[in-house]
Enzyme design. Structure first.
Site, PDB file in Angstrom:
ATOM      1  N   LYS A  76      15.987 -14.604 -18.130  1.00  0.00           N
ATOM      2  CA  LYS A  76      15.840 -14.931 -19.553  1.00  0.00           C
ATOM      3  C   LYS A  76      15.141 -16.289 -19.677  1.00  0.00           C
ATOM      4  O   LYS A  76      15.378 -17.191 -18.855  1.00  0.00           O
ATOM      5  CB  LYS A  76      17.229 -14.970 -20.202  1.00  0.00           C
ATOM      6  CG  LYS A  76      17.226 -15.130 -21.716  1.00  0.00           C
ATOM      7  CD  LYS A  76      18.648 -15.001 -22.277  1.00  0.00           C
ATOM      8  CE  LYS A  76      18.685 -15.134 -23.791  1.00  0.00           C
ATOM      9  NZ  LYS A  76      20.032 -14.894 -24.365  1.00  0.00           N
ATOM     10  N   SER A 151      20.687 -11.487 -28.066  1.00  0.00           N
ATOM     11  CA  SER A 151      19.440 -12.207 -27.971  1.00  0.00           C
ATOM     12  C   SER A 151      18.703 -12.019 -26.641  1.00  0.00           C
ATOM     13  O   SER A 151      17.525 -12.354 -26.561  1.00  0.00           O
ATOM     14  CB  SER A 151      19.711 -13.708 -28.153  1.00  0.00           C
ATOM     15  OG  SER A 151      20.472 -14.222 -27.072  1.00  0.00           O
ATOM     16  N   SER A 175      25.277 -11.613 -26.438  1.00  0.00           N
ATOM     17  CA  SER A 175      23.839 -11.446 -26.209  1.00  0.00           C
ATOM     18  C   SER A 175      23.406 -10.661 -24.991  1.00  0.00           C
ATOM     19  O   SER A 175      22.241 -10.319 -24.887  1.00  0.00           O
ATOM     20  CB  SER A 175      23.154 -12.804 -26.189  1.00  0.00           C
ATOM     21  OG  SER A 175      22.894 -13.208 -27.504  1.00  0.00           O
TER      22      SER A 175
HETATM   23  N1  GLN Z   1      24.210 -12.585 -31.846  1.00  0.00           N
HETATM   24  C1  GLN Z   1      25.023 -13.734 -31.662  1.00  0.00           C
HETATM   25  C2  GLN Z   1      24.405 -14.913 -32.356  1.00  0.00           C
HETATM   26  O1  GLN Z   1      23.404 -14.755 -32.951  1.00  0.00           O
HETATM   27  C3  GLN Z   1      25.221 -14.005 -30.205  1.00  0.00           C
HETATM   28  C4  GLN Z   1      24.100 -14.755 -29.583  1.00  0.00           C
HETATM   29  C5  GLN Z   1      24.311 -14.991 -28.128  1.00  0.00           C
HETATM   30  O2  GLN Z   1      25.236 -14.476 -27.533  1.00  0.00           O
HETATM   31  N2  GLN Z   1      23.471 -15.824 -27.574  1.00  0.00           N
HETATM   32  O3  GLN Z   1      24.921 -15.984 -32.318  1.00  0.00           O
END
Ligand code: GLN
Length: 484
Positions: A76, A151, A175
């Site tokens: 990532k 994400s 994410s």
């Molecule tokens: N979707 C969640 C957020 O927007 C989790 C994001 C993540 O785990 N990095 O915060």
């Protein structure tokens, strides 16, 4: 390369039937052929990856064996890999080159894994769909009109589309798990502390964890085995108990396993077709001798509010370093405050700005008690719910997301609807518990996952349980219809 499991490639490499160079070349070719349509990749360095592959081949030829030696892996783009650009999916980091390796990357490199690409992501890991990347969204390989989930969108798509058998994402509130569910792969959020965050760009530090992504639980175990272990550079780092059971991973005994179904996760809002898939997955576990009972986690209803108050607060503080002085592509003006404001205005996207503003508000003098402190108390109650149910059950089984992957644009105008996609993934993040998402089947041609949650530091048992399920099913081996 066809989508294969890391365990299969491992056997091929160890037997000498295949070389890392062949694997890495196939990986780079597959990205080149498919990524114009999927947009999962932000950067590659083919000469470097091929060089690392040849080094791995020499080690293999010399008789060395290691769980990831010679295997391609996608990272990532919020993980530092020396010499490669790292953008975190943001314009503000355009032109930034990683000056060192994150601890997890360093350990993978030492064990002979071959990073092949940096993966697309929601900007600074904020998002649930992949659509908040400043460089354009990655697409779901099962249906390119739908989001891959976020994400860690690009890491997940890379495994789903067979670019590489392994990837790393990060999971602050879901994410790796949410996109894994949307794209039919397996992903682990380890217990908080099990994987070092040194060299991972911070989002919400009290919840950030690195999360491995793969086709199967046995594959995840290969990656986890070389990355886990104390790191003095991350003060939250702790050793992983029972790490010696990771390779080779053996299926858990399902006979007598006590599975809890939290009623709060199966209520209104859960797509009925997803519910059907979960029911059949749970029936299968019951047929193997597991006992299944309903349990209650009553404070679940506060989880989304709690998460978004704490996450935004931590984001507002962590992202202050992107100011054009310490980090960030500077917009030059005559005076310092204007320079900082204009740099941040030009470099950061709407969702990131929204969170910085919300978080700064939560932490401000007049609001701290009502928001931040209240959320911290709710967090404790949410964590205590889990402690209580784990006296009676070994593992919890839940949905990962209320729905299957949604079409592009479905939630971008409504931040609250986007936040609700995380309703089943944020409670464990608040509680610091290990959890994983694995394929549970298909509805209308789209995959959906099931989430397993365990007590703190039960990561290895959790993988063994997932492995037992995957020894009985083939959902995780289904690959999307892609034409190169
Ligand atoms: N979707 C969640 C957020 O927007 C989790 C994001 C993540 O785990 N990095 O915060």
């Amino acid at each position: 390369m066809k989508a294969g499991t890391a365990v299969d490639w491992r056997e091929g490499l160890d037997a000498g039937d295949l070389s890392s160079e062949v694997l890495v070349r196939a990986s780079l070719e597959r990205m080149e052929a498919l990524d114009p349509a999927l947009h999962a990749i932000l950067a590659t360095d083919a000469p470097l990856s091929l060089d690392l592959a040849r080094q791995a081949d020499r080690r293999l030829q010399a008789g060395e064996r290691s769980p990831v030696l010679g295997l391609p892996i996608v990272l990532k783009d919020n993980l530092n890999w020396t010499g490669l650009p790292m953008t975190c999916g943001s314009r503000i980091l355009k032109g930034y080159t990683a000056p060192y390796d994150a601890t997890v990357v360093q350990r993978l490199l030492r064990a002979g894994a071959v990073p092949v690409a940096k993966a697309n992501m929601d900007e600074f890991a904020m998002g649930s769909s992949g659509e908040y990347s400043a460089f354009g969204a990655a697409r779901n390989p099962w249906d390119t009109s739908r989001v891959p989930g976020g994400s860690s969108s690009g890491s997940i798509v890379s495994v789903a589309a067979g670019y590489a058998p392994l990837a790393l994402g990060s999971d602050t509130g879901g994410s790796v798990r949410l996109p894994a569910s949307f794209c039919n792969v397996t992903a682990l959020r380890p217990t908080y502390g099990v994987l070092s965050r040194y060299g991972l760009a911070a989002m919400a530090s009290s919840m950030d964890q690195v999360g491995p992504v793969a086709v199967s639980a046995a594959d995840l175990a290969l990656a986890l085995s070389v990355m886990a272990g104390l790191d003095p550079l991350d003060s939250t780092s702790l050793p992983l108990p029972a790490a010696e059971r990771l390779v080779p991973l053996r299926p858990a005994r399902l006979q007598g396993l006590r599975i809890g179904l939290p009623v709060e996760y199966f209520g209104e809002g859960l797509n009925p077709a997803v519910r059907v898939l979960l029911d059949s997955a749970i029936d299968l576990l019951r047929d193997q001798g597991a006992t299944v009972r309903e349990v209650s986690l009553p404070h679940t209803r506060y989880a989304i509010d709690t998460y978004y108050l704490l996450c935004t607060s931590e984001v507002s503080s962590n992202l202050s370093r992107f100011d054009g002085v310490r980090y960030g592509a500077r917009v030059s003006t005559d005076c310092l405050p204007d320079m900082i404001a204009e740099t941040r205005d030009a470099g950061l996207g709407d969702e990131v700005k929204r969170r910085i503003l919300l978080g700064a508000f939560c932490l401000s003098k007049g609001s701290y008690d009502a928001f931040y402190l209240k959320a911290m108390k709710a967090r404790t109650l949410i964590a205590q719910d889990f402690l209580r149910v784990f006296k009676d059950v070994d593992v919890l089984a839940t949905p990962v997301s209320p729905s299957i992957a949604f079409p592009f644009g479905a939630h971008t105008q409504d931040p609250l609807a986007m936040y609700l996609a995380d309703v089943y993934t944020v409670p464990t993040a608040l509680a610091g518990l290990p959890c994983l998402s694995m394929p549970a089947g298909f509805t209308a041609g789209m995959p959906a996952g099931i989430q397993l949650i365990g007590p703190a530091f039960s990561d290895v048992s959790l993988l063994e349980t997932a492995h037992a399920f995957q020894s009985l099913t083939r959902h995780h081996l289904e690959t999307p219809p892609l034409s190169a």
